[in-house]
Design a protein around this motif. Structure first.
Motif, PDB file in Angstrom:
ATOM      1  N   ALA A 196      -4.936  -4.469   1.710  1.00 42.86           N
ATOM      2  CA  ALA A 196      -3.580  -4.022   1.112  1.00 42.86           C
ATOM      3  C   ALA A 196      -3.458  -2.181   1.200  1.00 42.86           C
ATOM      4  CB  ALA A 196      -3.330  -4.595  -0.274  1.00 42.86           C
ATOM      5  N   PHE A 240       0.753  -1.379 -10.397  1.00 46.93           N
ATOM      6  CA  PHE A 240       2.025  -1.370 -10.346  1.00 46.93           C
ATOM      7  C   PHE A 240       2.689  -0.186  -9.821  1.00 46.93           C
ATOM      8  CE2 PHE A 240       0.583  -4.042 -14.125  1.00 46.93           C
ATOM      9  CZ  PHE A 240       1.281  -5.129 -14.031  1.00 46.93           C
ATOM     10  N   TRP A 241       3.935  -0.291  -9.276  1.00 46.87           N
ATOM     11  CA  TRP A 241       4.604   0.968  -8.798  1.00 46.87           C
ATOM     12  C   TRP A 241       6.021   0.968  -9.404  1.00 46.87           C
ATOM     13  CZ3 TRP A 241       1.968  -2.590  -6.007  1.00 46.87           C
ATOM     14  CH2 TRP A 241       0.491  -2.064  -5.740  1.00 46.87           C
ATOM     15  N   PHE A 271      -1.242   0.986  -0.339  1.00 45.76           N
ATOM     16  CA  PHE A 271      -0.289   1.225  -1.255  1.00 45.76           C
ATOM     17  C   PHE A 271      -0.660   2.679  -1.883  1.00 45.76           C
ATOM     18  CE2 PHE A 271      -3.207  -1.711  -3.244  1.00 45.76           C
ATOM     19  CZ  PHE A 271      -3.952  -0.817  -3.968  1.00 45.76           C
ATOM     20  N   LEU A 286      -1.293  -6.176   3.702  1.00 44.45           N
ATOM     21  CA  LEU A 286      -0.186  -6.091   2.605  1.00 44.45           C
ATOM     22  C   LEU A 286       0.163  -4.576   2.485  1.00 44.45           C
ATOM     23  CD1 LEU A 286      -1.572  -8.748   1.993  1.00 44.45           C
ATOM     24  CD2 LEU A 286      -0.597  -8.699  -0.099  1.00 44.45           C
ATOM     25  N   TYR A 287       1.467  -4.304   2.294  1.00 46.72           N
ATOM     26  CA  TYR A 287       2.121  -3.087   2.066  1.00 46.72           C
ATOM     27  C   TYR A 287       2.818  -3.081   0.784  1.00 46.72           C
ATOM     28  CZ  TYR A 287       0.965  -2.986   6.905  1.00 46.72           C
ATOM     29  OH  TYR A 287       0.293  -3.321   8.233  1.00 46.72           O
ATOM     30  N   PHE A 288       2.775  -2.139   0.094  1.00 49.08           N
ATOM     31  CA  PHE A 288       3.370  -1.826  -1.396  1.00 49.08           C
ATOM     32  C   PHE A 288       4.044  -0.662  -1.270  1.00 49.08           C
ATOM     33  CE2 PHE A 288       0.365  -5.288  -2.133  1.00 49.08           C
ATOM     34  CZ  PHE A 288       1.092  -6.450  -2.613  1.00 49.08           C
ATOM     35  N   ALA A 289       5.092  -0.695  -2.312  1.00 49.89           N
ATOM     36  CA  ALA A 289       5.894   0.398  -2.618  1.00 49.89           C
ATOM     37  C   ALA A 289       6.579   1.298  -1.363  1.00 49.89           C
ATOM     38  CB  ALA A 289       5.026   1.467  -3.469  1.00 49.89           C
ATOM     39  N   TRP A 290       6.209   2.580  -1.270  1.00 48.18           N
ATOM     40  CA  TRP A 290       6.859   3.326  -0.252  1.00 48.18           C
ATOM     41  C   TRP A 290       6.202   3.015   1.010  1.00 48.18           C
ATOM     42  CZ3 TRP A 290       3.484   6.268   2.197  1.00 48.18           C
ATOM     43  CH2 TRP A 290       2.592   7.008   1.627  1.00 48.18           C
ATOM     44  N   PRO A 340      -0.859   5.645  -4.966  1.00 48.57           N
ATOM     45  CA  PRO A 340      -1.516   5.805  -6.353  1.00 48.57           C
ATOM     46  C   PRO A 340      -0.475   4.908  -7.304  1.00 48.57           C
ATOM     47  CG  PRO A 340      -1.451   7.809  -5.212  1.00 48.57           C
ATOM     48  CD  PRO A 340      -0.834   7.131  -4.321  1.00 48.57           C
ATOM     49  N   MET A 341      -1.256   4.069  -8.283  1.00 46.24           N
ATOM     50  CA  MET A 341      -0.628   3.099  -8.888  1.00 46.24           C
ATOM     51  C   MET A 341       0.018   3.865 -10.192  1.00 46.24           C
ATOM     52  SD  MET A 341      -3.607   0.429  -8.421  1.00 46.24           S
ATOM     53  CE  MET A 341      -4.697   1.792  -8.091  1.00 46.24           C
ATOM     54  N   GLU A 401      -7.983 -10.215   3.423  1.00 45.15           N
ATOM     55  CA  GLU A 401      -6.801  -9.362   2.804  1.00 45.15           C
ATOM     56  C   GLU A 401      -7.136  -7.951   2.528  1.00 45.15           C
ATOM     57  OE1 GLU A 401      -4.341 -11.668   0.116  1.00 45.15           O
ATOM     58  OE2 GLU A 401      -4.327 -10.115  -1.234  1.00 45.15           O
ATOM     59  N   GLN A 416      -8.303  -7.664  -2.712  1.00 51.48           N
ATOM     60  CA  GLN A 416      -7.727  -7.258  -4.026  1.00 51.48           C
ATOM     61  C   GLN A 416      -8.893  -6.653  -5.093  1.00 51.48           C
ATOM     62  OE1 GLN A 416      -5.923 -10.936  -5.774  1.00 51.48           O
ATOM     63  NE2 GLN A 416      -4.795 -11.425  -3.893  1.00 51.48           N
ATOM     64  N   GLN A 417      -9.532  -5.935  -4.449  1.00 51.89           N
ATOM     65  CA  GLN A 417     -10.173  -4.922  -5.240  1.00 51.89           C
ATOM     66  C   GLN A 417     -10.322  -3.611  -4.522  1.00 51.89           C
ATOM     67  OE1 GLN A 417     -12.539  -5.412  -7.813  1.00 51.89           O
ATOM     68  NE2 GLN A 417     -12.259  -7.779  -8.056  1.00 51.89           N
ATOM     69  N   LEU A 418     -10.059  -2.569  -5.405  1.00 52.54           N
ATOM     70  CA  LEU A 418      -9.966  -1.106  -4.940  1.00 52.54           C
ATOM     71  C   LEU A 418     -10.950  -0.777  -4.122  1.00 52.54           C
ATOM     72  CD1 LEU A 418      -8.515   0.749  -7.909  1.00 52.54           C
ATOM     73  CD2 LEU A 418      -7.378   0.113  -5.852  1.00 52.54           C
ATOM     74  N   TRP A 427      10.578   6.653  -6.120  1.00 50.46           N
ATOM     75  CA  TRP A 427       9.429   5.930  -6.365  1.00 50.46           C
ATOM     76  C   TRP A 427       8.863   7.223  -7.390  1.00 50.46           C
ATOM     77  CZ3 TRP A 427       8.310   1.137  -5.827  1.00 50.46           C
ATOM     78  CH2 TRP A 427       8.653   0.547  -4.641  1.00 50.46           C
ATOM     79  N   ALA A 449      -6.961  -1.570  -1.077  1.00 48.73           N
ATOM     80  CA  ALA A 449      -7.785  -2.818  -1.920  1.00 48.73           C
ATOM     81  C   ALA A 449      -8.140  -3.712  -0.609  1.00 48.73           C
ATOM     82  CB  ALA A 449      -6.810  -3.343  -2.846  1.00 48.73           C
ATOM     83  N   GLU A 477       7.357  -2.800  -9.162  1.00 48.70           N
ATOM     84  CA  GLU A 477       6.763  -3.787  -8.083  1.00 48.70           C
ATOM     85  C   GLU A 477       5.211  -4.062  -8.424  1.00 48.70           C
ATOM     86  OE1 GLU A 477       7.627  -2.467  -4.050  1.00 48.70           O
ATOM     87  OE2 GLU A 477       5.909  -3.464  -3.172  1.00 48.70           O
ATOM     88  N   ARG A 506       5.407   0.011   2.088  1.00 49.02           N
ATOM     89  CA  ARG A 506       6.107  -1.123   2.437  1.00 49.02           C
ATOM     90  C   ARG A 506       7.558  -0.803   2.986  1.00 49.02           C
ATOM     91  NH1 ARG A 506      10.129  -3.173  -0.220  1.00 49.02           N
ATOM     92  NH2 ARG A 506       9.474  -2.266  -2.208  1.00 49.02           N
TER      93      ARG A 506
END
Lengths: 81, 146
Positions: free
Chosen positions: A73, B120-121, A75, A4-8, A77-78, A71, A57-59, B132, A54, B49, A10
């Motif tokens: 992922a 969260f982002w 991404f 999975l990819y999130f934010a930039w 930094p949050m 899984e 689903q764990q860092l 972002w 992650a 997100e 993705r």
């Protein structure tokens, strides 16, 4: 496994998730497999200090083992709160 | 403990009232609310997100750790995602403890960990486009005090 990819990450890779079948022992091995695919992957993973990962689903760290993992992922930094 | 990850708005007054009402053990209730700010002017929207599944797990772990460290009777985390306008409330935390020191410290702990350990982002939408929000070194440094 599902990747999975999130934010930039993705946005740069151009999709939110995909199935990857690769014989990889660690997150770092998976990163190398992905980077070798196409320029967009290579660009997304060019600076690992700007990425977090992650595992199920764990860092985790980039040297985390992937045996039995379903899984992974990637991404930036949050930024919650 | 209650954890809520939701797209829609929440009613701060109703949530705070429901959280505080009927407590006999806790003498101290602390609530904190985060609002979409527009410091520079020109912010049209804030998009948030998140990582469904991991978000709920991470928030539960953060709240569980807060309850382990401080003598809390209860705690609450509500965090929104999706598109929010300037001035809208993004999130809230509430803590209930015997004494205010525990309630304040636990609320600060929840906030510090929410900032950089919950998936969260944020992305700011302005007339110039979308960007972002970068993580801040101060947010990472804030974790070292716990």
């Amino acid at each position: 496994m599902d990747v999975l990819y999130f934010a930039w990450v993705r946005e740069r890779i151009g999709l939110p998730r995909e199935k990857v079948d690769a014989d990889v022992a660690t997150v770092m091995d998976l990163v190398e497999v992905l980077r070798a695919r196409e320029d967009r992957y290579d660009a997304a993973f060019s600076d690992l200090s700007a990425l977090r990962v992650a595992v199920d689903q764990q860092l985790a760290d980039f040297d985390a083992p992937l045996a039995g993992v379903r899984e992974v992922a990637f991404f930036p930094p949050m930024t919650g709160g | 403990m209650r954890i809520a990850v939701q797209e829609g708005p929440f009613d701060l007054g109703a949530e705070a009232d429901a959280f505080a009402r009927g407590r006999c053990v806790s003498g101290a209730i602390v609530t904190f609310t985060g609002v979409v700010r527009d410091v520079a002017g020109g912010l049209k929207a804030m998009e948030i997100e998140h990582y469904p599944g991991m978000t709920e797990t991470a928030l539960t772990e953060i709240a569980t750790e807060a309850e382990r460290r401080w003598a809390l009777e209860d705690c609450l985390i509500i965090h929104r995602h999706g598109t929010l306008a300037p001035g809208e409330m993004i999130m809230m935390v509430a803590t209930a403890a015997l004494h205010r020191k525990d309630a304040f410290e636990a609320a600060e702990y929840l906030m510090d960990y929410l900032k950089s350990r919950a998936p969260f982002w944020k992305r700011e939408i302005t007339g110039d486009g979308a960007e972002w929000v970068a993580s801040r070194d101060e947010d990472e440094a804030a974790l070292t005090r716990w």
